[in-house]
Design a protein around this motif. Structure first.
Motif, PDB file in Angstrom:
ATOM      1  N   SER A   1       8.007  -7.165  -6.619  1.00 61.46           N
ATOM      2  CA  SER A   1       7.256  -6.278  -5.729  1.00 61.46           C
ATOM      3  C   SER A   1       6.599  -5.128  -6.484  1.00 61.46           C
ATOM      4  O   SER A   1       5.553  -4.631  -6.078  1.00 61.46           O
ATOM      5  CB  SER A   1       8.159  -5.744  -4.614  1.00 61.46           C
ATOM      6  OG  SER A   1       9.249  -5.046  -5.158  1.00 61.46           O
TER       7      SER A   1
ATOM      8  N   SER B   1       9.071 -11.004   4.660  1.00 56.44           N
ATOM      9  CA  SER B   1       8.986  -9.747   3.911  1.00 56.44           C
ATOM     10  C   SER B   1       8.087  -9.886   2.682  1.00 56.44           C
ATOM     11  O   SER B   1       7.395  -8.940   2.311  1.00 56.44           O
ATOM     12  CB  SER B   1      10.381  -9.277   3.500  1.00 56.44           C
ATOM     13  OG  SER B   1      10.996 -10.214   2.662  1.00 56.44           O
TER      14      SER B   1
ATOM     15  N   GLY C   1       4.777  -7.703   2.398  1.00 57.20           N
ATOM     16  CA  GLY C   1       4.658  -6.838   1.227  1.00 57.20           C
ATOM     17  C   GLY C   1       3.338  -7.038   0.516  1.00 57.20           C
ATOM     18  O   GLY C   1       2.664  -6.068   0.137  1.00 57.20           O
TER      19      GLY C   1
END
Length: 154
Positions: free
Chosen positions: A89, A126, A130
């Motif tokens: 991320s 997610s 993201g």
């Protein structure tokens, strides 16, 4: 009751077919599938070297679109999802910034395609959210508008 069996769209001149909304992929469907398989192999080798922006650039280049290329579309989606899943991320922002505007728009199409899959397919929500957040920060809301109005679906 027989009137319910009549296909009224057959008599309506204003009905638009998918092929009329955008130009179909000029390549032969078998060629499109072959190209998708070659890109998948190239992406794997590029990912093995740790070059995530390069792998994503390969995957988002000359994507399959239009009718009769569903297998190639699914293969390309799987390829893009594998890249998204293998990216930390903290690296997403730099990867997104390295993409051209067209590639950013195409990536947004794949994010929405992944979100539209029942059960999110083989990627967690997610991860997609993201990427969507970072992509929107970099490319702006114009990216979303261009994707929503483009008739060439992935």
């Amino acid at each position: 009751m027989s009137f319910r069996k009549i296909d009224i769209d057959a008599y309506d001149e204003d009905v638009l077919l998918e092929g009329e909304l955008c130009e179909p992929d000029p390549r032969d469907p078998t060629q499109v599938l072959s190209d998708a398989k070659q890109k998948q192999a190239a992406v794997r080798s590029t990912l093995a070297k740790g070059d995530i922006p390069g792998a994503l650039g390969i995957a988002l280049d000359s994507i399959p679109y239009g009718p009769n290329v569903d297998e190639a579309k699914n293969l390309t989606l799987q390829t893009v999802v594998s890249i998204l899943n293998s990216t930390k991320s903290s690296e997403i922002n730099n990867v997104v910034k390295a993409l051209s505007q067209d590639a950013q728009d195409t990536l947004m199409k794949y994010l929405y395609k992944g979100m539209g899959m029942p059960g999110w397919g083989d990627v967690s929500g997610s991860v997609l959210l993201g990427w969507h957040e970072k992509l929107t920060e970099v490319a702006g809301t114009g990216c979303i508008v261009r994707v929503m109005t483009d008739r060439r679906t992935v």
